[in-house]
Design an enzyme around this catalytic site. Sequence first.
Site, PDB file in Angstrom:
ATOM      1  N   GLY A 181      23.105 -14.313 -28.931  1.00 12.43           N
ATOM      2  CA  GLY A 181      22.898 -13.949 -27.035  1.00 12.43           C
ATOM      3  C   GLY A 181      22.361 -14.379 -26.033  1.00 12.43           C
ATOM      4  N   ARG A 222      25.138  -9.645 -19.202  1.00 10.34           N
ATOM      5  CA  ARG A 222      25.784  -8.553 -17.872  1.00 10.34           C
ATOM      6  C   ARG A 222      24.910  -7.984 -17.709  1.00 10.34           C
ATOM      7  NH1 ARG A 222      31.581  -8.808 -21.415  1.00 10.34           N
ATOM      8  NH2 ARG A 222      30.085  -9.676 -22.778  1.00 10.34           N
ATOM      9  N   ASP A 233      23.957  -6.030 -30.892  1.00  8.07           N
ATOM     10  CA  ASP A 233      24.826  -5.121 -29.519  1.00  8.07           C
ATOM     11  C   ASP A 233      26.052  -4.380 -30.397  1.00  8.07           C
ATOM     12  OD1 ASP A 233      26.764  -6.849 -29.857  1.00  8.07           O
ATOM     13  OD2 ASP A 233      26.882  -7.694 -27.529  1.00  8.07           O
ATOM     14  N   TYR A 289     -17.468   9.587 -18.870  1.00 10.40           N
ATOM     15  CA  TYR A 289     -18.195   8.260 -18.859  1.00 10.40           C
ATOM     16  C   TYR A 289     -18.998   7.865 -18.216  1.00 10.40           C
ATOM     17  CZ  TYR A 289     -15.805   3.104 -18.338  1.00 10.40           C
ATOM     18  OH  TYR A 289     -15.873   2.464 -18.010  1.00 10.40           O
TER      19      TYR A 289
HETATM   20  C1  UD1 Z   1      32.770 -10.638 -29.944  1.00  8.23           C
HETATM   21  C2  UD1 Z   1      33.626 -10.981 -30.788  1.00  8.23           C
HETATM   22  C3  UD1 Z   1      35.337 -10.014 -30.149  1.00  8.23           C
HETATM   23  C4  UD1 Z   1      34.807  -8.826 -30.482  1.00  8.23           C
HETATM   24  C5  UD1 Z   1      33.646  -7.981 -30.289  1.00  8.23           C
HETATM   25  C6  UD1 Z   1      32.966  -6.636 -30.418  1.00  8.23           C
HETATM   26  C7  UD1 Z   1      33.850 -13.054 -31.019  1.00  8.23           C
HETATM   27  C8  UD1 Z   1      34.313 -14.818 -30.428  1.00  8.23           C
HETATM   28  N1  UD1 Z   1      34.100 -12.335 -30.527  1.00  8.23           N
HETATM   29  O1  UD1 Z   1      33.402 -10.533 -28.930  1.00  8.23           O
HETATM   30  O2  UD1 Z   1      36.583 -10.502 -31.108  1.00  8.23           O
HETATM   31  O3  UD1 Z   1      35.653  -8.112 -30.044  1.00  8.23           O
HETATM   32  O4  UD1 Z   1      32.139  -9.221 -30.252  1.00  8.23           O
HETATM   33  O5  UD1 Z   1      31.904  -6.111 -29.840  1.00  8.23           O
HETATM   34  O6  UD1 Z   1      32.788 -13.262 -31.794  1.00  8.23           O
HETATM   35  N2  UD1 Z   1      25.393 -14.119 -30.514  1.00  8.23           N
HETATM   36  C9  UD1 Z   1      24.731 -14.824 -31.153  1.00  8.23           C
HETATM   37  N3  UD1 Z   1      25.117 -16.576 -30.734  1.00  8.23           N
HETATM   38  C10 UD1 Z   1      26.318 -17.269 -30.112  1.00  8.23           C
HETATM   39  C11 UD1 Z   1      27.165 -16.013 -29.568  1.00  8.23           C
HETATM   40  C12 UD1 Z   1      27.103 -14.814 -29.215  1.00  8.23           C
HETATM   41  O7  UD1 Z   1      24.331 -14.833 -31.799  1.00  8.23           O
HETATM   42  O8  UD1 Z   1      26.122 -18.078 -29.876  1.00  8.23           O
HETATM   43  C13 UD1 Z   1      25.648 -12.820 -30.785  1.00  8.23           C
HETATM   44  C14 UD1 Z   1      25.621 -12.081 -29.421  1.00  8.23           C
HETATM   45  O9  UD1 Z   1      24.405 -11.871 -29.523  1.00  8.23           O
HETATM   46  C15 UD1 Z   1      26.142 -10.917 -29.791  1.00  8.23           C
HETATM   47  C16 UD1 Z   1      27.524 -11.127 -30.684  1.00  8.23           C
HETATM   48  O10 UD1 Z   1      26.926 -12.331 -31.669  1.00  8.23           O
HETATM   49  O11 UD1 Z   1      24.762  -9.948 -30.536  1.00  8.23           O
HETATM   50  C17 UD1 Z   1      28.454 -10.799 -29.932  1.00  8.23           C
HETATM   51  O12 UD1 Z   1      28.516 -12.021 -28.874  1.00  8.23           O
HETATM   52  P1  UD1 Z   1      29.326 -11.550 -27.796  1.00  8.23           P
HETATM   53  O13 UD1 Z   1      28.890 -12.703 -26.940  1.00  8.23           O
HETATM   54  O14 UD1 Z   1      28.483 -10.113 -27.546  1.00  8.23           O
HETATM   55  O15 UD1 Z   1      30.933 -11.384 -28.049  1.00  8.23           O
HETATM   56  P2  UD1 Z   1      31.524 -10.476 -27.508  1.00  8.23           P
HETATM   57  O16 UD1 Z   1      32.192 -11.209 -26.364  1.00  8.23           O
HETATM   58  O17 UD1 Z   1      31.212  -8.836 -27.138  1.00  8.23           O
HETATM   59 CA    CA Z   2      29.331  -8.108 -27.328  1.00  8.08          CA
END
Ligand code: UD1
Ligand code: CA
Length: 457
Positions: free
Chosen positions: A11, A15, A104, A388
């Site tokens: 991701g 933010r 994360d 030096y």
């Molecule tokens: C996600 C969950 C949510 C949960 C929350 C907990 C989904 C759709 N939602 O939301 O239910 O409550 O985590 O913290 O899964 N990432 C990728 N590739 C992508 C998108 C995301 O690798 O295409 C990775 C991000 O880098 C991150 C993790 O997946 O490490 C979670 O993605 P993020 O976009 O932060 O999801 P949240 O909105 O926090």
């Molecule tokens: Ca997240």
Amino acid sequence: MNIHVVILAAGKGTRMKSARPKVLHRVAGRLMIEHVLARSAALAPRSTTVVVGHQSDQLRGALSGYPGLAFVVQEPQLGTAHALLTTEPVLGAAAGTLLLLSGDVPLISRNTLQTLVEVHATTGAAATVVTALVDDPRGYGRIVRSGKQLAGIVEDKDATPAERGIREINAGIYAFALEGLFEAVRGIAAENTQREYYLPDLVAIYRRRGLGVATVTVSNPDEIRGINSRVELAAASRIVRHDKTTELMAAGVTIEDPATAYIDGDVTVGADSIIHPGVSLEGQTTIGSGCEIHSGVRIVDSHLGDRVVVFNHCVITNARVADDVKVGPFAHVRNEADLRAGSRIGNFVELKKTVLGPGSKSMHLAYLGDATIGEKVNIGAGTITCNYDGVNKNPTIIEDGAFIGSDSHLIAPVTVGRGAYVGTGTTVRVNVPPGALAVSAGKQRNIEGWVEKKKRR
Ligand code: UD1
Ligand code: CA
């Protein structure tokens, strides 16, 4: 057990408003993703795969110290389900359990991961989801239950007002049976407000197919905090630091103000040491017992023996400080400096790649670089090793019992022999034999009445 770990880290971390990938920000001194790696390594997984996307080269570089890692690139990033699918080339043929972690969510405990894997095994579920009850569920996916059974997970942005009121949230951490997993994930659609493929949608798919879905609810919701912003980053660091100071205090360390003690996870401190407010102990630092570290001190990757006192505002990096040494205030000890037992340095003294022998002293205003200083040597105020020459760094050797008068310059390479004296204000250009006195300043001349004459002019 046959566990394969996948860590999602592709991701953007919008933010964070950062030029670097989110998971490369530090939580209490350690990269966010390193927390996740350390915690999952405790389960001895068969493999660990990191899904990278944004600035994948930076991430690979930062994790080059972890040999067994596999990386897969997710480009573009179409959501967490899509992210998991990118691991199919690596894990498509694997059997057992896939443990899915989020880069994360760094505070997840080893215990919880252990419980997750156990519950997943004993219930024989196709998927097991980590959940938590939180006071402020905003931003998280909500756990929708029908009766006790998990029915589905709805994302914050897609939730109805009633669903938004649910306080049980999805931690984004799961155990999946590998069998049939990728086939099922391919069935997830992007029919939601974000047009993303949501991995949590797998829960509803499994339920519809009549497959078992279990949950593990953590008792301490701090564990599953997701970090999306700098404010959340600081809050997570605070939790890790709090845990660290609590652990050290339980082991007999006095920490006057735990809220301002910045002590990294790998640091060790012996019993009956006292840490004053505003101290940073970083990296692979070890501190012995009975030490006292005063306010404003920063110690990085250094080893302190027992009963060491560091007075206010010293910086000690990559150095060794033996038992019963006193340092500072305002001293800078760096780059393989080695203070031997009972030695003492005072204010505005800098040591670089220098051994200060047992019982030797340099109390005021000195630069000692690339020097080997023996036992019970006295270094006067304002002494400088001129190490030096503009091209090379040259060594200075000061043998046992020597006395270096104030404001002396030792032009390296040079040796001051055992027990020799260097007179105040001497520029030492050639070796001083043992027992000799070196003086280089000219004879003093007083011009009588000079001040009065000057005024009359
Ligand atoms: C996600 C969950 C949510 C949960 C929350 C907990 C989904 C759709 N939602 O939301 O239910 O409550 O985590 O913290 O899964 N990432 C990728 N590739 C992508 C998108 C995301 O690798 O295409 C990775 C991000 O880098 C991150 C993790 O997946 O490490 C979670 O993605 P993020 O976009 O932060 O999801 P949240 O909105 O926090
Ligand atoms: Ca997240």
